[in-house]
Structures are given as C-alpha cells and as structure tokens.
Motif scaffolding. Structure first.
Motif, PDB file in Angstrom:
ATOM      1  N   GLY A 194       0.845  -1.184   0.000  1.00 25.05           N
ATOM      2  CA  GLY A 194       0.000   0.000   0.000  1.00 25.05           C
ATOM      3  C   GLY A 194       0.881   1.235   0.000  1.00 25.05           C
ATOM      4  O   GLY A 194       1.914   1.271  -0.677  1.00 25.05           O
ATOM      5  N   GLY A 195       0.480   2.244   0.779  1.00 23.81           N
ATOM      6  CA  GLY A 195       1.255   3.479   0.819  1.00 23.81           C
ATOM      7  C   GLY A 195       2.688   3.266   1.260  1.00 23.81           C
ATOM      8  O   GLY A 195       3.631   3.803   0.672  1.00 23.81           O
ATOM      9  N   HIS A 198       4.494   0.155  -1.211  1.00 28.99           N
ATOM     10  CA  HIS A 198       4.940   0.471  -2.570  1.00 28.99           C
ATOM     11  C   HIS A 198       6.285   1.176  -2.543  1.00 28.99           C
ATOM     12  O   HIS A 198       7.111   1.015  -3.437  1.00 28.99           O
ATOM     13  N   SER A 216       0.724  -9.327  -1.068  1.00 21.97           N
ATOM     14  CA  SER A 216      -0.530  -8.810  -0.521  1.00 21.97           C
ATOM     15  C   SER A 216      -1.586  -9.904  -0.600  1.00 21.97           C
ATOM     16  O   SER A 216      -1.366 -10.942  -1.231  1.00 21.97           O
ATOM     17  N   LYS A 221      -3.523  -5.854  -7.212  1.00 23.64           N
ATOM     18  CA  LYS A 221      -2.384  -4.946  -7.306  1.00 23.64           C
ATOM     19  C   LYS A 221      -1.216  -5.533  -8.107  1.00 23.64           C
ATOM     20  O   LYS A 221      -0.185  -4.884  -8.260  1.00 23.64           O
ATOM     21  N   ASP A 224       0.149  -3.396 -11.012  1.00 24.78           N
ATOM     22  CA  ASP A 224       0.796  -2.183 -10.515  1.00 24.78           C
ATOM     23  C   ASP A 224       2.167  -2.488  -9.934  1.00 24.78           C
ATOM     24  O   ASP A 224       3.158  -1.792 -10.206  1.00 24.78           O
ATOM     25  N   VAL A 225       2.242  -3.498  -9.105  1.00 24.58           N
ATOM     26  CA  VAL A 225       3.489  -3.804  -8.384  1.00 24.58           C
ATOM     27  C   VAL A 225       4.579  -4.245  -9.360  1.00 24.58           C
ATOM     28  O   VAL A 225       5.752  -3.890  -9.197  1.00 24.58           O
ATOM     29  N   TRP A 328       4.052   6.548  -6.497  1.00 28.24           N
ATOM     30  CA  TRP A 328       2.734   6.627  -7.119  1.00 28.24           C
ATOM     31  C   TRP A 328       1.857   7.465  -6.201  1.00 28.24           C
ATOM     32  O   TRP A 328       1.448   7.001  -5.134  1.00 28.24           O
ATOM     33  N   GLY A 347      -8.877   2.670   1.506  1.00 28.18           N
ATOM     34  CA  GLY A 347      -7.932   1.976   0.648  1.00 28.18           C
ATOM     35  C   GLY A 347      -8.017   2.367  -0.807  1.00 28.18           C
ATOM     36  O   GLY A 347      -7.551   1.637  -1.689  1.00 28.18           O
ATOM     37  N   ARG A 350      -3.963   5.097  -4.575  1.00 32.11           N
ATOM     38  CA  ARG A 350      -3.017   4.306  -5.350  1.00 32.11           C
ATOM     39  C   ARG A 350      -1.812   5.171  -5.685  1.00 32.11           C
ATOM     40  O   ARG A 350      -1.703   5.732  -6.733  1.00 32.11           O
ATOM     41  N   TYR A 351      -0.828   5.330  -4.760  1.00 33.64           N
ATOM     42  CA  TYR A 351      -0.786   4.616  -3.492  1.00 33.64           C
ATOM     43  C   TYR A 351      -0.569   5.561  -2.321  1.00 33.64           C
ATOM     44  O   TYR A 351      -0.479   5.141  -1.176  1.00 33.64           O
ATOM     45  N   ARG A 352      -0.528   6.847  -2.612  1.00 28.78           N
ATOM     46  CA  ARG A 352      -0.276   7.822  -1.568  1.00 28.78           C
ATOM     47  C   ARG A 352      -0.925   9.149  -1.960  1.00 28.78           C
ATOM     48  O   ARG A 352      -0.780   9.604  -3.103  1.00 28.78           O
TER      49      ARG A 352
END
Length: 359
Positions: A194-195, A198, A216, A221, A224-225, A328, A347, A350-352
């Motif tokens: 997450g924040g 990532h 996770s 995700k 993205d990851v 991100w 939640g 994505r991501y902060r």
C-alpha cells in the motif's frame, strides 16, 4: 517577535475527526527558539499514522491535534543559531520533531544519528510536547514551526509532491532496507503493498536487490506492483499453494501490515535460513504472535524498525534523486483534507495522497 502569518490548519477535536470531521482552526505553535525555522507549507503527505492518531488508535490523543508529518515547504523564518538553512530554502520535515540531542548529557543514540531511538526524549511532529513546553502541530496547515535539526533540504531534481510522502512513508521502509542489507545478491519481500509497501518495492529496487517480491492478500495490485519494478507478486488470498512454492526463498522481509491477525508464521516461513523479518506496521488491535517454531527451525531473526533520522532521510532523498525514484501519488487540495482521509482509510489511494496548499 510576532509574525505576519497565522498558524492555521485542519484540527482534530476528538476521535470523530478521523471520520472526516476535522475543523479548520488557528493553533499556537511551539514557543520560538533561535534553533527553529518556520515553514510555509506547500505540500503534506497523508500517512496511515495520521488516521491512527486522529482516532486515538495508538492510545489517547492530546486533542486538539493537527496531523501531518510529511511536510514540504519554503522557509520563511530562520533562528539566529541555525547555520545550514536559509530563507527561501525548500525543505521538509518528517515524523520526528525533537530528541534530546545531548541536552541532558551524553546520548549514544543522538550522537550516532539514531535520533528516533533516543531513550531520553522523543517529540513527534504532531501530538507531542517539546522540551520548552510547546505542543507540536503537523502539516495539514498553512505553516509549521520545527527545530532546524529535523528539517532537511530537498534535492532540486525531486518534485515537492514526490518528496513529501518519502519523509515518513518512504524512510520507514528505506531505513530497514538499508540497515539490513537489501542490495545486490539479496531477495527481498515487501508484505502489504500500500502506501508504505509500494515505497518498499521502489527502494529495494533502487538499492539494487536482485529479486523484489510484492506480497498482498489480493491479486488486484499485481499489475501495478510489477510496473513498480517488482520481479514477482504473491497474492496470499488467491494464488494456489503460494507458501509451498515460495518457502525459504527470501533473505529479508519488510512487513507494513498493521494487523495482529496476519498469518505471521506463514510469512516468516518465506525466509531462508538466517533471514530477517522486520515489522514496521503497528497494529491497533493487539500484539503480534511470536512464530517461535519457525524462528528456531530456520534460525531466522524477527525485529522492528522506526522511521529514520535526518541523516538517513537525506541519504534516502539523494538516492531517490539519483535513481529517479517516483512514488505513485495523487495530489489533493488541502481544502479537501477531510474527504482525502476518508478515501485513504477506504484503501482507495493508489498509493499515496499528497495535500497541496493551492495558495
């Protein structure tokens, strides 16, 4: 000495403030000392710690409380004893506002640039008390006053929006990654992408780890990851036989999950012999169980880590500038802080999120 600006910001009055009920108010910063600087805030990241504090999740909060400890802005006032910061500098403040810095005698922690672990004194950037009796207020605001020792200059090549969430979220994972040797020849796992998590992926790659694995519960995700640079992604709630396929495959794991209900024995089983599991998430719902059998059988280590010193933050920012680390993020207007913390809690980020003072 009075100033021609006011310290105003989003203030939590009670635990309901975490439900999007912060109020815009004026507040009184710490009494001025000649070792301080005042900062006109342009950006402030939203951190999970903000939500924990607003709802008194980690213990009773001293309301009123203005949260935010990923602060970026421009210096508008400098104390006479400050040597390395000037008016107009673009600077940042992370999660710590003060340590003893030897004021009460020798302090090994402060002397070795381990200020977050100072056993004599720790003041958070918000919800804390300085040694001069003043209260600390954070960055969901127009201005911030902080001791200059905990104020860092921002490299020119980093945007303010990118640098802000590095000051807590970034360094919280960078510090243990660096300390425990996440570099060439190492396989590193990041639990909870997450924040915080990532950043773990981004900095593990920037430090040169041979293999970086995002972990996770859900598979949503994965794409993205992998785009962040991870070599592999494990969805523990969806990937079949994930534990058996990946048992004893990692040298270092950084866990950002803040829940006592996570399957810690399974996670620790991912470590190679002599591997290290470092917890950075702090559960509100209780303590973590110690997976004693796995620790003993695989000769692995279980530990924790807290934010980073000003020296470590500077080092991290230099690496981010050199390696062009790009978090991100999504910028949100400061006036929408209440909506932004609700979205963060759901939640959706994505991501902060980074709050921006539009003026």
């Amino acid at each position: 000495m009075s100033t021609d600006y006011k310290f105003e910001g989003w203030v939590g009055i009670d635990a309901s403030s975490a439900d999007g009920k912060m109020e815009w108010q004026q507040f009184e910063p710490k009494p001025w000392e000649e070792t301080d600087v005042d900062i006109k805030i342009t950006h402030c990241g939203i951190c999970g710690s903000d939500l924990h504090t607003l709802r008194s999740g980690w213990g009773p909060t001293e309301y009123p409380c203005c949260v935010g400890h990923e602060i970026i802005g421009t210096v508008v006032r400098v104390g006479s004893e400050v040597k390395d910061i000037q008016l107009g500098d673009r600077v940042g403040v992370g999660a710590q506002g003060e340590s003893c810095l030897g004021r009460k005698g020798d302090c090994e922690d402060c002397a070795t640039s381990n200020e977050p672990y100072c056993k004599r004194h720790f003041t958070g950037t918000y919800n804390g008390q300085f040694m001069n009796g003043g209260k600390s207020y954070g960055g969901y605001a127009l201005y911030n006053r902080s001791p200059a020792h905990f104020v860092v200059k921002i490299p020119d090549s980093l945007s303010s929006a990118a640098a802000a969430p590095m000051l807590c979220g970034g360094v919280t994972v960078y510090s243990p990654l660096k300390h425990y040797g996440a570099g060439p020849g190492k396989a590193v796992g990041i639990i909870g992408v997450g924040g915080l998590g990532h950043f773990g992926v981004l900095f593990a790659k920037a430090l040169g780890a041979d293999k970086v694995v995002g972990i996770s519960r859900k598979a949503d995700k994965r794409e993205d990851v992998l785009k962040m640079g991870a070599d592999m992604y494990i969805a523990t709630g969806e990937d079949e036989d994930w534990l058996e396929k990946n048992r004893r495959s990692l040298d270092l794991i950084i866990c950002t999950v803040s829940s006592s209900k996570m399957p810690i024995s399974d996670y620790v089983s991912l470590l190679k012999r002599d591997g290290t599991f470092i917890q950075v998430g702090v559960p509100e719902d209780g303590s973590l169980a110690i997976p004693a059998f796995i620790l003993v059988m695989n000769r692995v280590k279980l530990g924790g880590s807290l934010i980073g010193s000003p020296e470590v933050i500077r080092e991290m920012l230099e690496l981010a500038a050199e390696k062009k680390v790009q978090p991100w993020i999504e910028e949100r207007p400061m006036k929408e802080a209440n909506k932004a913390i609700l979205d963060m809690n759901e939640g959706i980020a994505r991501y902060r999120y980074v709050l921006v003072n539009e003026n």
